[in-house]
Design an enzyme around this catalytic site. Structure first.
Site, PDB file in Angstrom:
ATOM      1  N   ASN A   7      34.009 -19.981  29.144  1.00 47.56           N
ATOM      2  CA  ASN A   7      34.528 -18.608  29.197  1.00 47.56           C
ATOM      3  C   ASN A   7      34.042 -17.886  27.943  1.00 47.56           C
ATOM      4  O   ASN A   7      34.609 -18.035  26.865  1.00 47.56           O
ATOM      5  CB  ASN A   7      36.065 -18.666  29.248  1.00 47.56           C
ATOM      6  CG  ASN A   7      36.687 -17.299  29.341  1.00 47.56           C
ATOM      7  OD1 ASN A   7      36.002 -16.284  29.309  1.00 47.56           O
ATOM      8  ND2 ASN A   7      38.002 -17.266  29.441  1.00 47.56           N
ATOM      9  N   LYS A  14      35.530 -19.964  24.906  1.00 49.97           N
ATOM     10  CA  LYS A  14      36.547 -20.989  25.187  1.00 49.97           C
ATOM     11  C   LYS A  14      35.935 -21.980  26.152  1.00 49.97           C
ATOM     12  O   LYS A  14      35.175 -21.566  27.042  1.00 49.97           O
ATOM     13  CB  LYS A  14      37.762 -20.353  25.872  1.00 49.97           C
ATOM     14  CG  LYS A  14      38.636 -19.563  24.955  1.00 49.97           C
ATOM     15  CD  LYS A  14      39.927 -19.212  25.707  1.00 49.97           C
ATOM     16  CE  LYS A  14      40.420 -17.859  25.254  1.00 49.97           C
ATOM     17  NZ  LYS A  14      41.268 -17.176  26.160  1.00 49.97           N
ATOM     18  N   ARG A  90      33.353 -18.474  33.874  1.00 48.57           N
ATOM     19  CA  ARG A  90      34.211 -17.342  34.211  1.00 48.57           C
ATOM     20  C   ARG A  90      33.388 -16.077  34.003  1.00 48.57           C
ATOM     21  O   ARG A  90      32.835 -15.857  32.920  1.00 48.57           O
ATOM     22  CB  ARG A  90      35.421 -17.325  33.290  1.00 48.57           C
ATOM     23  CG  ARG A  90      36.293 -16.154  33.579  1.00 48.57           C
ATOM     24  CD  ARG A  90      37.436 -16.053  32.629  1.00 48.57           C
ATOM     25  NE  ARG A  90      38.259 -14.915  33.031  1.00 48.57           N
ATOM     26  CZ  ARG A  90      39.177 -14.391  32.261  1.00 48.57           C
ATOM     27  NH1 ARG A  90      39.413 -14.879  31.086  1.00 48.57           N
ATOM     28  NH2 ARG A  90      39.880 -13.369  32.679  1.00 48.57           N
ATOM     29  N   HIS A 179      42.083 -10.507  36.924  1.00 48.42           N
ATOM     30  CA  HIS A 179      42.983 -11.674  36.942  1.00 48.42           C
ATOM     31  C   HIS A 179      43.021 -12.316  38.336  1.00 48.42           C
ATOM     32  O   HIS A 179      44.007 -12.979  38.693  1.00 48.42           O
ATOM     33  CB  HIS A 179      44.444 -11.315  36.589  1.00 48.42           C
ATOM     34  CG  HIS A 179      44.660 -10.882  35.175  1.00 48.42           C
ATOM     35  ND1 HIS A 179      45.509  -9.853  34.857  1.00 48.42           N
ATOM     36  CD2 HIS A 179      44.155 -11.322  34.013  1.00 48.42           C
ATOM     37  CE1 HIS A 179      45.523  -9.688  33.547  1.00 48.42           C
ATOM     38  NE2 HIS A 179      44.696 -10.574  33.008  1.00 48.42           N
ATOM     39  N   ARG A 240      47.249  -2.346  25.339  1.00 46.61           N
ATOM     40  CA  ARG A 240      46.618  -1.389  26.270  1.00 46.61           C
ATOM     41  C   ARG A 240      47.667  -0.452  26.876  1.00 46.61           C
ATOM     42  O   ARG A 240      48.778  -0.896  27.195  1.00 46.61           O
ATOM     43  CB  ARG A 240      45.911  -2.148  27.400  1.00 46.61           C
ATOM     44  CG  ARG A 240      44.610  -2.776  26.947  1.00 46.61           C
ATOM     45  CD  ARG A 240      43.988  -3.584  28.065  1.00 46.61           C
ATOM     46  NE  ARG A 240      43.874  -4.975  27.686  1.00 46.61           N
ATOM     47  CZ  ARG A 240      43.568  -5.955  28.525  1.00 46.61           C
ATOM     48  NH1 ARG A 240      43.365  -5.703  29.794  1.00 46.61           N
ATOM     49  NH2 ARG A 240      43.462  -7.194  28.088  1.00 46.61           N
ATOM     50  N   LEU A 331      53.894 -14.372  29.112  1.00 44.43           N
ATOM     51  CA  LEU A 331      55.194 -13.717  29.134  1.00 44.43           C
ATOM     52  C   LEU A 331      55.971 -14.065  30.411  1.00 44.43           C
ATOM     53  O   LEU A 331      57.166 -14.375  30.356  1.00 44.43           O
ATOM     54  CB  LEU A 331      54.906 -12.215  29.077  1.00 44.43           C
ATOM     55  CG  LEU A 331      55.946 -11.216  28.804  1.00 44.43           C
ATOM     56  CD1 LEU A 331      56.637 -11.516  27.499  1.00 44.43           C
ATOM     57  CD2 LEU A 331      55.266  -9.844  28.700  1.00 44.43           C
ATOM     58  N   ASN A 334      57.251 -17.563  30.105  1.00 45.35           N
ATOM     59  CA  ASN A 334      58.087 -17.960  28.960  1.00 45.35           C
ATOM     60  C   ASN A 334      59.233 -17.041  28.600  1.00 45.35           C
ATOM     61  O   ASN A 334      60.019 -17.384  27.718  1.00 45.35           O
ATOM     62  CB  ASN A 334      57.194 -18.119  27.723  1.00 45.35           C
ATOM     63  CG  ASN A 334      56.255 -19.282  27.873  1.00 45.35           C
ATOM     64  OD1 ASN A 334      56.681 -20.421  28.044  1.00 45.35           O
ATOM     65  ND2 ASN A 334      54.958 -19.001  27.852  1.00 45.35           N
ATOM     66  N   GLU A 383      43.910 -20.870  35.060  1.00 48.80           N
ATOM     67  CA  GLU A 383      42.658 -20.279  35.527  1.00 48.80           C
ATOM     68  C   GLU A 383      41.498 -21.264  35.404  1.00 48.80           C
ATOM     69  O   GLU A 383      40.631 -21.320  36.262  1.00 48.80           O
ATOM     70  CB  GLU A 383      42.380 -18.990  34.744  1.00 48.80           C
ATOM     71  CG  GLU A 383      43.373 -17.905  35.131  1.00 48.80           C
ATOM     72  CD  GLU A 383      43.251 -16.632  34.316  1.00 48.80           C
ATOM     73  OE1 GLU A 383      42.559 -15.727  34.742  1.00 48.80           O
ATOM     74  OE2 GLU A 383      43.872 -16.562  33.249  1.00 48.80           O
TER      75      GLU A 383
HETATM   76  P1  AMP Z   1      48.694 -14.856  27.524  1.00 52.70           P
HETATM   77  O1  AMP Z   1      47.793 -13.660  27.348  1.00 52.70           O
HETATM   78  O2  AMP Z   1      48.931 -15.217  28.947  1.00 52.70           O
HETATM   79  O3  AMP Z   1      48.304 -16.015  26.651  1.00 52.70           O
HETATM   80  O4  AMP Z   1      50.129 -14.381  26.976  1.00 52.70           O
HETATM   81  C1  AMP Z   1      50.326 -14.128  25.614  1.00 52.70           C
HETATM   82  C2  AMP Z   1      51.608 -13.360  25.428  1.00 52.70           C
HETATM   83  O5  AMP Z   1      52.720 -14.044  26.033  1.00 52.70           O
HETATM   84  C3  AMP Z   1      52.010 -13.236  23.958  1.00 52.70           C
HETATM   85  O6  AMP Z   1      51.398 -12.146  23.347  1.00 52.70           O
HETATM   86  C4  AMP Z   1      53.491 -13.049  24.050  1.00 52.70           C
HETATM   87  O7  AMP Z   1      53.734 -11.672  24.168  1.00 52.70           O
HETATM   88  C5  AMP Z   1      53.905 -13.721  25.330  1.00 52.70           C
HETATM   89  N1  AMP Z   1      54.681 -14.961  25.083  1.00 52.70           N
HETATM   90  C6  AMP Z   1      54.222 -16.207  24.921  1.00 52.70           C
HETATM   91  N2  AMP Z   1      55.242 -17.071  24.721  1.00 52.70           N
HETATM   92  C7  AMP Z   1      56.385 -16.335  24.761  1.00 52.70           C
HETATM   93  C8  AMP Z   1      57.791 -16.614  24.617  1.00 52.70           C
HETATM   94  N3  AMP Z   1      58.219 -17.858  24.400  1.00 52.70           N
HETATM   95  N4  AMP Z   1      58.655 -15.588  24.707  1.00 52.70           N
HETATM   96  C9  AMP Z   1      58.232 -14.331  24.923  1.00 52.70           C
HETATM   97  N5  AMP Z   1      56.933 -14.013  25.072  1.00 52.70           N
HETATM   98  C10 AMP Z   1      56.023 -14.984  24.983  1.00 52.70           C
END
Ligand code: AMP
Length: 411
Positions: A7, A14, A90, A179, A240, A331, A334, A383
């Site tokens: 990627n 990555k 990717r 996505h 964004r 997000l 989690n 992914e």
């Molecule tokens: P990603 O782009 O899928 O890696 O998501 C990254 C984003 O997920 C981070 O910038 C956080 O805003 C959110 N995130 C990751 N872990 C948590 C958590 N435990 N609680 C709240 N937000 C989280």
């Protein structure tokens, strides 16, 4: 089959190396600051970390170092590059050329080049990755997996903008969506978890990470998605803006004398929850500030929740109902808070969240109440594994096809 997933970003790369027999992640890594001071490669093999800090001038050198790390006697996982059976790349934009993944050949490379104008930051880096791998491992089959492909099933009324139609026909300005690999993966998993045929389901998938998009999936097909011509449209994200009144842009040019580059920077890097809160693009920081009663942090979260919720309602209406809502990515996987607040007051649609189950983080689980008409699921996205699966399938078909052709020629 052992598959290397690449990627390539503009200054980073990555990778994952997966044994598809048991879907085991043999190694994964990240090369950062390519072509800059302080370039570094970090590889992780079953928790054991290996770091190479060395000037890495370009992507060609970066991929050479990836191979070096995989081949390393002490920290590597292979003893010869021939142990890499296939490479999955990717690729962000496949334009209208691709509605699924493809084996890379000269035509595919040409078509990805054609799409550079649609993804000027991403496609050039993806192309370099493909061309460097082709040079270094000419006999290893490669597959391109596109972020846009899954959304090519959208009907015209979803992807044509209300602009002069010639802008679509002559300049390819339309909604593409992104996505796709993630939305496809989690929707298929959702059908599995619910023990239902995907053709009988109306699913809304919420990929909520640093970049975020929401997709309406009917009978296994994307019929609409929140990202558009670029990954800037839709809900507000980490940095964004998401959708805004387009006249704000002409106002910024006319009244604030901002340049195209400055506006690009504002919309992509200084907006979203970061722009509103002034604190961070990371929801963990914003949720913490909200607990400390920071007003702008609270506002950023409320705006985000409300926009996600509006898309859920919008897509439920577009599909004539919804059977299942899926949350995925950083997000979505989690944050119980985000899931609860974006489903708040949706009881009228038949959505009811179980507060205890919803405490889950990073695991596949149904988090709706037993009597909830609409099932709410948390499903971790993967992914890279999806790219590896597509790569394996296409390479196996391709080998079979080649063998059959050779048999025919011998006969
Ligand atoms: P990603 O782009 O899928 O890696 O998501 C990254 C984003 O997920 C981070 O910038 C956080 O805003 C959110 N995130 C990751 N872990 C948590 C958590 N435990 N609680 C709240 N937000 C989280």
């Amino acid at each position: 089959m052992r598959i290397l997933i690449i990627n390539c970003g503009s200054s980073s790369l990555k990778y994952q190396f997966i044994d598809m027999e048991n879907e085991f992640l043999l190694a994964k890594g990240l090369v950062e600051r390519i072509g800059m001071d302080g370039s570094v490669l970090c590889q992780n093999r079953s928790g054991e970390k290996y770091k190479i800090e060395i000037p890495i001038l370009d992507h060609k050198e970066a991929i050479s170092f990836v191979l070096k790390a995989l081949l390393d006697e002490k920290h590597g996982v292979i003893s010869d590059v021939s142990e890499i059976d296939a490479i999955g790349h990717r690729v962000v934009h496949g334009g209208e050329f691709y509605s699924q993944s493809v084996i890379v050949d000269d035509t595919v490379i040409q078509n990805i080049k054609e799409c550079v104008k649609l993804a000027p930051l991403h496609n050039p880096a993806n192309l370099i990755g493909i061309e460097v791998c082709k040079g270094l491992m000419p006999s290893t089959p490669m597959v391109a997996v596109f972020d846009t492909a899954f959304h090519q099933t959208m009907p015209e009324e979803s992807y044509v903008y209300a602009l002069p139609y010639e802008l679509y026909t002559q300049h390819s300005i339309r909604k593409y969506g992104f996505h796709g690999t993630s939305h496809k993966h989690v929707s298929e998993k959702a059908a599995e978890m619910l023990n239902k045929n995907i053709n009988d389901l109306k699913i809304i998938t919420c990929h909520l990470g640093n970049g975020a998009s929401i997709t309406a999936i009917k009978e296994g097909k994307s019929i609409d998605t929140s990202m558009g011509f670029t990954p800037l449209e839709g809900i507000p994200m980490g940095t964004r803006s998401g959708s805004i009144d387009p006249a704000i842009i002409t106002f910024m040019i006319r009244e604030l004398n901002l340049s195209v580059a400055e506006i690009d920077d504002i919309l992509n890097k200084k907006s979203g929850v970061y722009g509103i809160s002034g604190i961070s693009s990371d929801f963990r920081d914003i949720e913490a500030a909200d607990e400390d009663e920071n007003k702008r942090a609270h506002l950023a979260l409320e705006i985000f929740y409300s926009k996600v919720k509006k898309y859920i309602g919008y897509y439920a209406a577009a599909m004539g109902g919804v059977d299942c809502i899926v949350y995925t990515a950083g997000l979505g996987e989690n944050s119980p808070e985000v899931r609860e607040k974006t489903c708040r007051d949706l009881e009228f649609l038949g959505v009811s969240i179980d507060k205890d189950k919803n405490k889950v983080r990073g695991q596949a689980l149904e988090v709706s109440t037993v009597d909830s008409k609409v099932k709410v699921l948390v499903i971790p996205t993967n992914e890279e594994l999806m790219i590896a699966k597509d790569t394996q399938e296409l390479v196996m078909d391709f080998k079979l096809f080649k063998e059959e052709l050779e048999d025919k020629i011998i006969v």
